[in-house]
Design an enzyme around this catalytic site. Structure first.
Site, PDB file in Angstrom:
ATOM      1  N   GLU A 134      32.057  42.488  26.024  1.00  0.00           N
ATOM      2  CA  GLU A 134      31.878  41.971  24.737  1.00  0.00           C
ATOM      3  C   GLU A 134      32.974  42.395  23.742  1.00  0.00           C
ATOM      4  O   GLU A 134      32.631  42.952  22.815  1.00  0.00           O
ATOM      5  CB  GLU A 134      30.518  42.346  24.244  1.00  0.00           C
ATOM      6  N   GLU A 241      24.746  37.702  34.093  1.00  0.00           N
ATOM      7  CA  GLU A 241      23.326  38.034  33.440  1.00  0.00           C
ATOM      8  C   GLU A 241      22.503  36.947  33.163  1.00  0.00           C
ATOM      9  O   GLU A 241      21.957  36.822  32.274  1.00  0.00           O
ATOM     10  CB  GLU A 241      23.688  38.972  32.432  1.00  0.00           C
TER      11      GLU A 241
HETATM   12  O1  LIG Z   1      22.997  38.072  24.403  1.00  0.00           O
HETATM   13  C1  LIG Z   1      23.394  39.174  23.551  1.00  0.00           C
HETATM   14  C2  LIG Z   1      23.646  38.888  22.117  1.00  0.00           C
HETATM   15  C3  LIG Z   1      24.017  39.797  21.228  1.00  0.00           C
HETATM   16  C4  LIG Z   1      24.493  40.906  21.699  1.00  0.00           C
HETATM   17  C5  LIG Z   1      24.458  41.215  23.168  1.00  0.00           C
HETATM   18  C6  LIG Z   1      23.987  40.323  23.976  1.00  0.00           C
HETATM   19  C7  LIG Z   1      23.934  40.416  25.518  1.00  0.00           C
HETATM   20  N1  LIG Z   1      24.491  41.696  25.962  1.00  0.00           N
HETATM   21  C8  LIG Z   1      24.012  42.051  27.365  1.00  0.00           C
HETATM   22  C9  LIG Z   1      22.367  41.943  27.360  1.00  0.00           C
HETATM   23  C10 LIG Z   1      21.859  43.125  27.823  1.00  0.00           C
HETATM   24  C11 LIG Z   1      22.446  44.393  28.364  1.00  0.00           C
HETATM   25  O2  LIG Z   1      21.481  45.003  29.295  1.00  0.00           O
HETATM   26  C12 LIG Z   1      23.870  43.895  29.153  1.00  0.00           C
HETATM   27  O3  LIG Z   1      24.529  45.183  29.352  1.00  0.00           O
HETATM   28  C13 LIG Z   1      24.498  43.353  27.719  1.00  0.00           C
HETATM   29  O4  LIG Z   1      25.827  42.854  28.487  1.00  0.00           O
END
Ligand SMILES: Oc1ccccc1CN[C@@H]1C=C[C@@H](O)[C@H](O)[C@H]1O
Length: 336
Positions: A134, A241
């Site tokens: 990210e 994910e």
């Molecule tokens: O879908 C999003 C929207 C905004 C910020 C982050 C995310 C997703 N961010 C993810 C989600 C869960 C965590 O456990 C992961 O490490 C991360 O990569």
């Protein structure tokens, strides 16, 4: 009754099918279920910077070691997650001995030590790493999120992270991982970032589409466009994910409202089933470019979406329900 096909068997000629796990999933009935359905695992939290490196000079190896040992014992692949991310980063990482903010040189040294120690410990046992997670912002024209890594080191923290990881395990496949990768504006910024990295011969091998999708998005065209754009850079693509929320995506809202207590409309479940069928049809069409699919969490019993974006709002985003039973549309995904 013919034995229902498992996910890993159905996709053995396509790509590994994985799931994010915590040590609590690795004993009892869930452990057997994970080995039966999946052939890859990703530590949901155990290898993030804070959980694995809580203090200078102290690593919490127990949980990540247990997850890697479970995979080795059961012949499963492991995806490492994640070496450099602005969330769940320990605050000591950016603080110098006098309690002020570290310099670029100190932060680069700490990032190098962290990545060298973590990747080095699991060398040869983790086939793919989410090196940077990210780094691209959802809004604005800059391709760099205004994180502490960016503010203190500058844009080259990204290439450095990949170079440190590659030096620690030259055989590992190194991924850039992000969400909302189907939004045209964000996808274009990610594309620009990766094109720059490739032009500088940075050791990057793949892009992770997190795949935190919903019953309502993305469309097949948006998903195919993402896969094709990143593949055009010579990169592997993985969905890292995957979950498909039954709720409309509203990333801004955190607090529950009365409306959140209403039962989910049946149409949402029907739409989710159609969405999952489209997703896996598209995944299969991209065999060879798409080199892995990983679900985020095992079943609706524990999904991170029960607390994100809306705290305490139940979601039903996965293929297996709260009793680990396959959903009615599961057959559409394994019988094709
Ligand atoms: O879908 C999003 C929207 C905004 C910020 C982050 C995310 C997703 N961010 C993810 C989600 C869960 C965590 O456990 C992961 O490490 C991360 O990569």
């Amino acid at each position: 009754l013919a034995q229902q096909k498992t996910l890993k068997d159905a996709y053995k000629d396509y790509f590994p099918v994985g799931v994010a796990v915590a040590p609590r999933n690795l004993s009892g009935p869930e452990a057997e279920f994970i080995v039966k359905q999946f052939n890859s695992i990703t530590p949901e939290n155990a290898m993030k910077m804070g959980p694995i490196h809580p203090e200078p000079g102290r690593y919490a190896w127990e949980a990540p070691d247990a997850i890697v040992a479970f995979a080795q014992k059961n012949g499963m692949k492991v995806r490492g997650h994640t070496l450099c991310w602005h969330n769940q980063t320990p605050s000591w990482f950016f603080t110098d001995d006098a309690g002020g903010q570290v310099t670029r040189e100190v932060l680069l040294q700490r990032l190098k030590q962290h990545i060298t120690d973590v990747v080095g410990r699991y060398k040869g046992r983790i086939y793919a790493w989410d090196v940077v997670n990210e780094a691209v912002p959802d809004t604005g024209t800059s391709i760099y999120r205004a994180s502490k890594f960016y503010e203190i080191i500058g844009e080259d923290y990204i290439e450095k992270a990949f170079e440190y990881a590659h030096a620690a395990d030259p055989a590992a496949q190194l991924f850039y991982n992000d969400y909302n990768t189907e939004s045209r504006a964000k996808r274009d910024k990610i594309f620009q970032l990766i094109k720059k990295l490739k032009e500088k011969n940075v050791p990057i091998h793949g892009v992770g589409l997190q795949g935190h999708w919903s019953a309502y998005e993305p469309s097949e065209g948006e998903l195919q466009e993402s896969i094709s754009r990143f593949a055009s850079l010579g990169l592997a693509v993985q969905v890292t994910e995957l979950d498909v929320s039954v709720h409309v995506k509203e990333h801004g809202r955190r607090e529950r409202t009365e409306a959140d207590n209403a039962p989910v409309a049946p149409e949402a479940f029907t739409r989710q089933a159609a969405q999952y069928e489209m997703l896996f049809n598209t995944f299969r069409k991209n065999r060879g470019v798409l080199t892995g699919i990983t679900f985020w969490n095992v079943s609706d019993k524990t999904t991170w979406l029960d607390n994100f974006p809306v705290r305490g709002r139940k979601d039903y985003p996965l293929l297996f329900d709260g009793q680990l039973q396959p959903k009615p549309f599961f057959n559409k995904i394994v019988d094709f």
